[in-house]
Design an enzyme around this catalytic site. Sequence first.
Site, mmCIF file in Angstrom:
data_model
loop_
_atom_site.group_PDB
_atom_site.id
_atom_site.type_symbol
_atom_site.label_atom_id
_atom_site.label_comp_id
_atom_site.label_asym_id
_atom_site.label_seq_id
_atom_site.Cartn_x
_atom_site.Cartn_y
_atom_site.Cartn_z
ATOM 1 N N GLY A 178 -20.799 6.163 5.709
ATOM 2 C CA GLY A 178 -19.950 6.549 4.622
ATOM 3 C C GLY A 178 -20.619 6.369 3.475
ATOM 4 N N LYS A 213 0.900 -1.016 -0.012
ATOM 5 C CA LYS A 213 -0.097 -0.079 -0.048
ATOM 6 C C LYS A 213 0.846 1.078 -0.028
ATOM 7 C CE LYS A 213 -4.557 1.469 0.483
ATOM 8 N NZ LYS A 213 -5.639 0.248 0.130
ATOM 9 N N VAL A 227 -17.867 3.773 -2.709
ATOM 10 C CA VAL A 227 -18.419 2.628 -2.523
ATOM 11 C C VAL A 227 -19.658 2.599 -1.742
ATOM 12 C CG1 VAL A 227 -18.023 0.124 -1.318
ATOM 13 C CG2 VAL A 227 -15.952 1.658 -2.132
ATOM 14 N N GLY A 262 -19.347 7.396 0.048
ATOM 15 C CA GLY A 262 -18.545 7.813 -0.954
ATOM 16 C C GLY A 262 -18.723 7.013 -2.090
HETATM 17 P P1 NAI Z 1 -14.600 7.623 -0.290
HETATM 18 O O1 NAI Z 1 -13.492 8.803 0.157
HETATM 19 O O2 NAI Z 1 -15.034 7.974 -1.561
HETATM 20 O O3 NAI Z 1 -15.800 7.763 0.674
HETATM 21 C C1 NAI Z 1 -15.616 7.702 2.145
HETATM 22 C C2 NAI Z 1 -16.927 8.626 2.678
HETATM 23 O O4 NAI Z 1 -17.010 8.473 4.027
HETATM 24 C C3 NAI Z 1 -16.901 9.939 2.090
HETATM 25 O O5 NAI Z 1 -17.906 10.095 1.611
HETATM 26 C C4 NAI Z 1 -16.537 10.644 3.716
HETATM 27 O O6 NAI Z 1 -17.304 12.037 3.656
HETATM 28 C C5 NAI Z 1 -17.279 9.696 4.600
HETATM 29 N N1 NAI Z 1 -16.684 9.809 5.825
HETATM 30 C C6 NAI Z 1 -15.612 10.061 6.345
HETATM 31 N N2 NAI Z 1 -15.639 10.150 7.670
HETATM 32 C C7 NAI Z 1 -16.742 9.553 8.159
HETATM 33 C C8 NAI Z 1 -17.299 9.579 9.424
HETATM 34 N N3 NAI Z 1 -16.698 9.563 10.429
HETATM 35 N N4 NAI Z 1 -18.645 9.226 9.531
HETATM 36 C C9 NAI Z 1 -19.555 8.990 8.209
HETATM 37 N N5 NAI Z 1 -18.832 9.229 7.056
HETATM 38 C C10 NAI Z 1 -17.666 9.697 6.908
HETATM 39 O O7 NAI Z 1 -13.884 6.235 -0.236
HETATM 40 P P2 NAI Z 1 -14.339 4.968 -0.704
HETATM 41 O O8 NAI Z 1 -13.573 4.735 -2.120
HETATM 42 O O9 NAI Z 1 -15.795 5.138 -0.917
HETATM 43 O O10 NAI Z 1 -13.785 3.881 0.236
HETATM 44 C C11 NAI Z 1 -14.625 3.870 1.384
HETATM 45 C C12 NAI Z 1 -13.690 2.949 2.366
HETATM 46 O O11 NAI Z 1 -13.501 1.551 1.878
HETATM 47 C C13 NAI Z 1 -12.394 3.271 2.468
HETATM 48 O O12 NAI Z 1 -11.899 2.937 4.004
HETATM 49 C C14 NAI Z 1 -11.378 2.434 1.723
HETATM 50 O O13 NAI Z 1 -10.216 2.008 1.821
HETATM 51 C C15 NAI Z 1 -12.193 1.308 1.442
HETATM 52 N N6 NAI Z 1 -12.177 0.342 0.361
HETATM 53 C C16 NAI Z 1 -12.360 0.955 -0.909
HETATM 54 C C17 NAI Z 1 -12.377 0.441 -2.171
HETATM 55 C C18 NAI Z 1 -12.642 1.193 -3.409
HETATM 56 O O14 NAI Z 1 -12.823 0.298 -4.489
HETATM 57 N N7 NAI Z 1 -12.896 2.484 -3.566
HETATM 58 C C19 NAI Z 1 -11.760 -1.119 -2.243
HETATM 59 C C20 NAI Z 1 -11.375 -1.525 -0.594
HETATM 60 C C21 NAI Z 1 -11.797 -0.857 0.320
#
Ligand code: NAI
Length: 369
Positions: A201, A101, A205, A203
Amino acid sequence: MNATTDLARADLAAASSLPSFDSLFGLPGDVPHERVLLTSDPASGLKTIIAVHSTARGPAFGGCRLWSYADDASALTDALRLAQGMSLKNALADLPFGGGKAVILKPAGDFDRGELFASFGRAVQSLHGSYITAEDVGSSTADMRRVQQETRYVSGIPRDGGFGGDPSPYTALGVFVAIKTGAQLRLRRSSLDGLRVAIQGLGAVGMHLAALLHAAGAKLIVADVMPQRVTEACDRFGAQALASSEIHAAEADVLAPCALGAALNATTVRHVRARMVAGAANNQLASLGDGDVLHEQGVTLLPDFLVNAGGIISVAREYLGEGAKAAVTAEVSRIGERVAELLERSAMQNCPPARVAEAWAREKLARAA
Ligand code: NAI
């Protein structure tokens, strides 16, 4: 000019000015990381840590996180924990890759994003393929295109007419399949109709997951620190909004952590009311002990590194030139079979799923080594 410190080779004197850390070579209790590379490039503002945990199964594959860390030691800890998680994830997904990573410490103030990721690409290239990168929290497909101008050891890039790009929909699909299987086997629900799922969250995903669950008839409770995302989920899916500080304790059947790591910690686990936890966020448990507490409370936790493998399956198949939508969808859907096997092993061994899954992945790693 880049200043690069390869910690696996550096002597202690060279490392003495770095922040104090239990072990620069790995996490307590874990097998040591093979290599940890620190690169700084004042011209672009790049400060990056690339952690190569294991190449026993193949080159270390894992995304690149751009994040504002409280301090350098926090960034190092994050890189090490995430890299170790990638080794477990890639092994359980039967991918021919090890775990690694990268984290980029977000520069304070204005910076040229293109230059930052070009410089990161050169750092990746300096490892000559022992680490392959892709997007993660804070980085995008556009950033990976810039990285690609400096190195071929990158994936997650949209290809004209071909397979590839944003892995998030496949991550969401894997989590969805895991929830479906877990609900059947542990919650005795033959369908998701009416199942209450709390998503932390919304985002890349979390929003995809919400769409899949809504289409299957689930009732959603959602939280995000960005109010516009909550509004979108309420408008599109009739979701109920909850404060971010309360979502872990939502009155729901399933809790899906899809924000950042350590959402399940000593403060939150005792308040979890859902009977199952399954979400995308990496390193959801602050410690395995927190998983034990959930188990004692009768909560089934499906470990992140098993259920969120959809994204890495997508970028890995893209990288290998084997990507095709139907085949990748089928491969991601097999996460359901692994969840079923995990729950069976966990019941037979009377051991929390998080511990069983970790031992299962480490067995596979040891066999490869
Ligand atoms: P992202 O950054 O697009 O979404 C994360 C969301 O969580 C954002 O909308 C943010 O505002 C929100 N957030 C942050 N702190 C928060 C809190 N305390 N309470 C509520 N919401 C909060 O990230 P993404 O890509 O959706 O990934 C989400 C998680 O999944 C991360 O931990 C990432 O490492 C993991 N992941 C993502 C993958 C992917 O394909 N994007 C693959 C495997 C794991």
